[in-house]
Design a protein around this motif. Structure first.
Motif, short mmCIF file in Angstrom:
data_model
loop_
_atom_site.label_atom_id
_atom_site.label_comp_id
_atom_site.label_asym_id
_atom_site.label_seq_id
_atom_site.Cartn_x
_atom_site.Cartn_y
_atom_site.Cartn_z
N CYS A 173 -25.95 21.39 -1.71
CA CYS A 173 -24.76 22.21 -1.98
C CYS A 173 -23.98 21.65 -3.16
N GLU A 174 -23.86 20.34 -3.21
CA GLU A 174 -23.16 19.68 -4.32
C GLU A 174 -23.85 20.02 -5.65
N ASN A 175 -25.16 19.90 -5.67
CA ASN A 175 -25.93 20.21 -6.89
C ASN A 175 -25.77 21.67 -7.28
N GLY A 207 -28.69 25.57 -1.42
CA GLY A 207 -28.95 25.18 -2.80
C GLY A 207 -29.39 26.31 -3.69
N VAL A 208 -29.46 27.54 -3.16
CA VAL A 208 -29.95 28.66 -3.96
C VAL A 208 -28.78 29.39 -4.62
N ILE A 209 -28.97 29.71 -5.90
CA ILE A 209 -27.97 30.44 -6.67
C ILE A 209 -28.64 31.69 -7.23
N ALA A 210 -27.91 32.82 -7.23
CA ALA A 210 -28.46 34.01 -7.88
C ALA A 210 -27.69 34.21 -9.18
N PHE A 211 -28.40 34.47 -10.29
CA PHE A 211 -27.68 34.75 -11.54
C PHE A 211 -28.51 35.64 -12.45
N GLY A 212 -27.83 36.30 -13.38
CA GLY A 212 -28.49 37.17 -14.34
C GLY A 212 -28.14 36.75 -15.75
N VAL A 247 -24.27 23.49 -10.73
CA VAL A 247 -25.08 24.40 -11.56
C VAL A 247 -24.40 25.77 -11.63
N ALA A 248 -23.86 26.23 -10.50
CA ALA A 248 -23.18 27.54 -10.47
C ALA A 248 -21.98 27.54 -11.41
N GLU A 249 -21.20 26.46 -11.38
CA GLU A 249 -20.03 26.37 -12.26
C GLU A 249 -20.45 26.30 -13.72
#
Ligand SMILES: *Cc1c(COP(=O)(O)O)cnc(C)c1O
Length: 348
Positions: free
Chosen positions: A300-302, A343-348, A306-308
């Motif tokens: 979650c920390e990682n 730990g999963v992020i969704a992005f475009g 990455v999300a930020e």
């Protein structure tokens, strides 16, 4: 660490296997198809479910059971069963209470494999489902229910969209229609969310993901809270509340009470479909589970970092991660996932 998280950490290491003096400290691998008995009467009592014990690994195995007990303890359930994959877990969870002619309702934000299973393959078995927008009101979602609806299904954090489910809302809708809420809790794992505490009745997992954590085994798990009152809705669930011909007329709710759903799952579905994990895979899963409480906070920390980072980059059109303050699910995440989602992020 708060008390609850400490308790979960202890369960990750200790639950499910309590060796006696001189026994193996680690869950041993019972890599055996069959188990030995002195006479045929002992075997037939096991076969007739008159006694509990091991005789054939397709039905149950001590290694698999020890690991299932650990997951049941982490989720706060009355029992659990390991399956050979997450797909098998979701298939069993539904098929244990749905048959040809039945219907169930599903949140539309779910894993692609589950979508195919539900919308294409289960339809071929005569089991229909309706997908609902999980952001819709209770009335709108409730409108998807029919007299033959037997379950409501959703994912705590959806794969791959990373949407957060309002579990309490979904539990209210399910229960007001007399059916259980089934939650796929793969992404947060019980370290970050325990759906039974919010009213879910049955939880499924793909243990392939964080629970294993080392990419060594494909596996799944079904956990029952024991809370759903099948007898109160007996007409909807004849498989649990009327005699099973294939078990000499035994009725699961009468003989097994809170363990009715789990017993049918193992004694009937596992007997007939056989999606068991190998004991060796269960052993590998258990090694992963021993560090789950350490890995989830780091994931979650990682992911948060990455999300930020991605959100601040002009080349990125959008980022969906519920840990971001301006995320549409941030409030739901603060309620259901106060220690982080996954730990999963969704992005475009
Ligand atoms: C991966 C996954 C599944 C399917 O599990 P397998 O172990 O790959 O069969 C089901 N649900 C979710 C949420 C998943 O991420």
């Amino acid at each position: 660490m708060e008390k609850k998280q400490k308790h979960l950490a202890t369960l990750c290491v200790q639950a499910g296997w309590e060796p006696k003096n001189g026994e193996s400290r680690i869950v041993p691998i019972y890599q055996s198809t069959t188990f030995k008995y002195d006479n045929t009467d002992e075997m037939s009592d096991l076969f007739d479910l008159k006694k509990a014990g091991y005789f054939y690994t397709r039905l149950s195995n001590p290694t698999n059971d020890a690991v299932a007990r650990k997951i049941a303890a982490l989720e706060g359930g009355v029992g659990a069963m390991l399956t050979s994959s997450g797909q098998a877990a979701n298939f069993y969870a539904i098929f244990n209470i749905c048959e040809a002619g039945d219907h169930f309702v599903v949140a539309s934000e779910i894993y692609g494999g589950t979508y195919n299973l539900f919308s294409v393959t289960l339809k071929k078995l005569g089991i229909d489902c309706t997908f609902v927008n999980q952001d819709a009101s209770e009335e709108e979602i409730g409108a998807a229910f029919r007299p033959n609806t037997k379950a409501l299904f959703g994912e705590t954090v959806s794969n791959p969209g990373c949407r957060v489910l309002d579990i309490e809302k979904f539990a209210r809708i399910a229960h007001s229609h007399g059916v259980p809420l089934i939650i796929d809790n793969t992404f947060p794992t019980p370290i970050n969310c325990r759906p039974f505490e919010w009213g879910a009745d049955i939880v499924t997992h793909s243990t392939t993901k964080y629970m294993d954590g080392h990419a060594t085994q494909v596996g799944g798990c079904v956990v029952d809270s024991g809370n759903f009152d099948w007898e109160a809705h007996a007409d909807k669930f004849p498989g649990l509340t009327t005699p099973d011909e294939s078990y000499h007329g035994l009725t699961y709710t009468k003989t097994f009470g809170k363990m009715a759903y789990m017993t049918k799952l193992t004694a009937q579905l596992m007997r007939d479909f056989g999606c068991i994990p190998s004991p060796h895979n269960a052993f590998l899963l258990n090694v992963g589970l021993e560090t789950l409480h350490l890995r989830m906070p780091r994931h979650c920390e990682n992911a948060q970092k990455v999300a930020e980072f991605l959100s601040a980059d002009d080349r990125v059109a959008w980022v969906n991660y519920s840990g971001l303050k301006d995320n549409r699910d941030h409030q739901l995440a603060q309620k259901y996932l106060p220690n982080g989602s996954c730990g999963v992020i969704a992005f475009g």
